[in-house]
Design a protein around this motif. Structure first.
Motif, mmCIF file in Angstrom:
data_model
loop_
_atom_site.group_PDB
_atom_site.id
_atom_site.type_symbol
_atom_site.label_atom_id
_atom_site.label_comp_id
_atom_site.label_asym_id
_atom_site.label_seq_id
_atom_site.Cartn_x
_atom_site.Cartn_y
_atom_site.Cartn_z
ATOM 1 N N GLU A 299 -19.683 0.146 0.918
ATOM 2 C CA GLU A 299 -19.397 0.498 1.950
ATOM 3 C C GLU A 299 -20.064 0.994 3.101
ATOM 4 O OE1 GLU A 299 -14.587 1.721 1.787
ATOM 5 O OE2 GLU A 299 -15.021 2.366 0.305
ATOM 6 N N ASN B 295 -4.247 -5.572 -0.842
ATOM 7 C CA ASN B 295 -4.955 -5.716 0.353
ATOM 8 C C ASN B 295 -6.070 -7.151 0.523
ATOM 9 O OD1 ASN B 295 -2.798 -4.440 1.501
ATOM 10 N ND2 ASN B 295 -3.579 -2.392 1.395
ATOM 11 N N ASP C 13 -16.788 -7.945 7.673
ATOM 12 C CA ASP C 13 -17.617 -7.157 7.196
ATOM 13 C C ASP C 13 -19.165 -7.924 7.355
ATOM 14 O OD1 ASP C 13 -19.477 -4.970 6.114
ATOM 15 O OD2 ASP C 13 -18.593 -5.172 4.210
ATOM 16 N N TYR D 178 -13.484 -5.249 -2.463
ATOM 17 C CA TYR D 178 -13.705 -6.323 -3.344
ATOM 18 C C TYR D 178 -14.931 -5.952 -4.028
ATOM 19 C CZ TYR D 178 -14.927 -7.300 1.506
ATOM 20 O OH TYR D 178 -15.524 -6.861 2.843
ATOM 21 N N ASN E 66 -5.041 -1.801 -3.360
ATOM 22 C CA ASN E 66 -6.506 -2.740 -2.512
ATOM 23 C C ASN E 66 -6.297 -4.211 -3.348
ATOM 24 O OD1 ASN E 66 -7.873 0.590 -3.646
ATOM 25 N ND2 ASN E 66 -6.555 0.070 -1.383
ATOM 26 N N ASN F 85 -10.972 -11.097 3.849
ATOM 27 C CA ASN F 85 -11.477 -10.422 4.830
ATOM 28 C C ASN F 85 -12.895 -9.166 4.073
ATOM 29 O OD1 ASN F 85 -8.437 -9.337 5.260
ATOM 30 N ND2 ASN F 85 -8.381 -8.197 3.533
ATOM 31 N N GLN G 291 -11.181 -4.295 -7.836
ATOM 32 C CA GLN G 291 -10.136 -3.331 -7.860
ATOM 33 C C GLN G 291 -8.737 -3.353 -8.721
ATOM 34 O OE1 GLN G 291 -10.874 -6.215 -6.296
ATOM 35 N NE2 GLN G 291 -10.308 -6.345 -4.091
ATOM 36 N N GLU H 287 -8.603 -5.585 -0.193
ATOM 37 C CA GLU H 287 -9.613 -5.261 0.354
ATOM 38 C C GLU H 287 -10.427 -3.957 -1.213
ATOM 39 O OE1 GLU H 287 -7.799 -2.270 2.349
ATOM 40 O OE2 GLU H 287 -6.423 -0.843 0.970
ATOM 41 N N TYR I 44 0.809 -1.439 0.220
ATOM 42 C CA TYR I 44 -0.018 0.222 -0.047
ATOM 43 C C TYR I 44 0.884 1.885 -0.133
ATOM 44 C CZ TYR I 44 -4.424 2.961 1.386
ATOM 45 O OH TYR I 44 -5.079 3.731 1.120
#
Length: 376
Positions: free
Chosen positions: A328, A163, A186, A167, A160, A182, A276, A165, A39
């Motif tokens: 999100e 990582n 959530d 997604y 991203n 990940n 991403q 994240e 990152y």
């Protein structure tokens, strides 16, 4: 030919639809607290690419500033535009609840969390102030920055992805779908309803390995916490909290290192778009190519046109890509239509882009938007 394409799609679905994301976000580790992450490296690449391209444009008279000042400009833009704007934007848009509970979260940039809309707004304000200080055209200054900015977006989206994240949404029919561990953390996702089952399955699959030991410690600590044996403020409670904070890190590590754990976790995950990568391609690479070609092909382009095109195309690409990306925050209702927060904010960017182009048109004294010799 159609039969051949069907076979390709079927093969892709069989291979990649079961792929569980297992990329390591750390490039190398010096100590437990000192690590080089993809990152951060992505931001470094973005700033280096931005510097080299702005220097080239300045030397070729395609930017309002000379190439020799590109380094200073990029450094200031990074601090006052990207980091401040991106970080503040992220906590205000996506982390308001965390901000209310812990205001210091805004300073923990190493945990990730940079909003592209906030970064763009930060750069908009920064270039206005910088242009006033250097006594140059604000829109001409911004045009150069808008050409290189998509490269930063591209590198950021690739980071991203590494990582695991930001997604995409669930799609069980998409040939190139992937599974992201990940998503377990959530609560708004399907996977987020069963993290305990997934962790238990991973511990069984690890068969006494490092993750099994971690899981046993976590269960023991949770039992003590719910029995009232752990009191907030005590050293035992702090140790338990530190243990629980590593849930995602430890599970991801086990997925990377143990194929049996990966298979066990995969059962509880849904196939998702690698959104991403979609965003990196459109909001990053394609947008850069559009603006770079415009800059080179029309060296006398009216100041502000490139800035306007950046805002408009970025917004269009972002609105379309939000259909593939997992939201999100809760969606918004506008004019009887449901919009994600990213789509809603992008509507304002289209209006801003049109305003920049209109302003450029009004400032042209001789010639056209594509080729003008005088501007106010």
């Amino acid at each position: 030919m159609l039969a051949g394409q069907a076979i390709v799609n079927m093969a892709a679905r069989c291979v990649l639809a079961i792929y569980v994301h297992d990329l390591n976000p750390v490039i190398f580790e010096i100590t437990d607290s000192i690590k080089l992450r993809w990152y951060g490296f992505a931001y470094l690449l973005a700033f280096v690419a931005g510097y080299l391209l702005l220097k080239w444009m300045g030397d070729k008279k395609l930017w309002v500033l000379p190439g020799k000042v590109a380094g200073d400009f990029i450094a200031y833009a990074a601090v006052f535009g990207v980091f401040l704007g991106g970080r503040i934007g992220n906590v205000l848009i996506y982390q308001r609840e965390e901000l209310m509970n812990d205001p210091l979260v805004i300073f923990r940039v190493w945990e990730g969390g940079m909003a592209s809309h906030g970064g763009i707004l930060g750069l908009l304000i920064f270039t206005f102030v910088y242009a006033r200080m250097k006594k140059v055209s604000w829109t001409a200054l911004g045009d150069g920055l808008c050409v290189v900015a998509p490269l930063g977006i591209m590198f950021g989206r690739l980071a991203n992805f590494i990582n695991g994240e930001l997604y995409g949404r669930v799609d069980k029919t998409f040939a190139w779908a992937m599974k992201f561990p990940n998503a377990l953390w959530d609560k708004n996702t399907v996977e987020g309803t069963k993290p305990n089952l997934t962790q238990a399955a991973a511990a069984r699959a690890d068969k006494g390995g490092e993750y099994t030991q971690y899981y046993d410690q976590m269960i023991e600590g949770s039992d003590a916490y719910f029995d009232g044996a752990l009191k907030e403020g005590t050293a035992e409670y702090e140790a338990y909290a530190a243990l629980m904070s590593r849930k995602a890190e430890m599970l991801n590590k086990a997925v990377r290192e143990n194929p049996e754990v990966k298979d066990a976790v995969a059962y509880y995950l849904e196939p998702r778009y690698p959104s991403q990568l979609f965003q990196a391609a459109l909001e990053g690479l394609l947008l850069f190519l559009i603006l770079f070609v415009m800059r080179v092909k029309f060296p006398k382009l009216a100041h502000g046109v490139l800035t306007g095109l950046f805002f408009i195309f970025y917004a269009i690409f972002r609105i379309s890509m939000e259909n593939f990306r997992e939201p999100e925050t809760a969606n918004l209702m506008l004019l009887g239509t449901e919009w994600t927060m990213g789509q809603f904010l992008s509507l304002f960017m289209i209006a801003i882009g049109l305003a920049f182009i209109l302003g450029a048109k009004l400032r042209v004294k001789k010639g056209t938007l594509l080729h003008c010799t005088q501007q106010a």
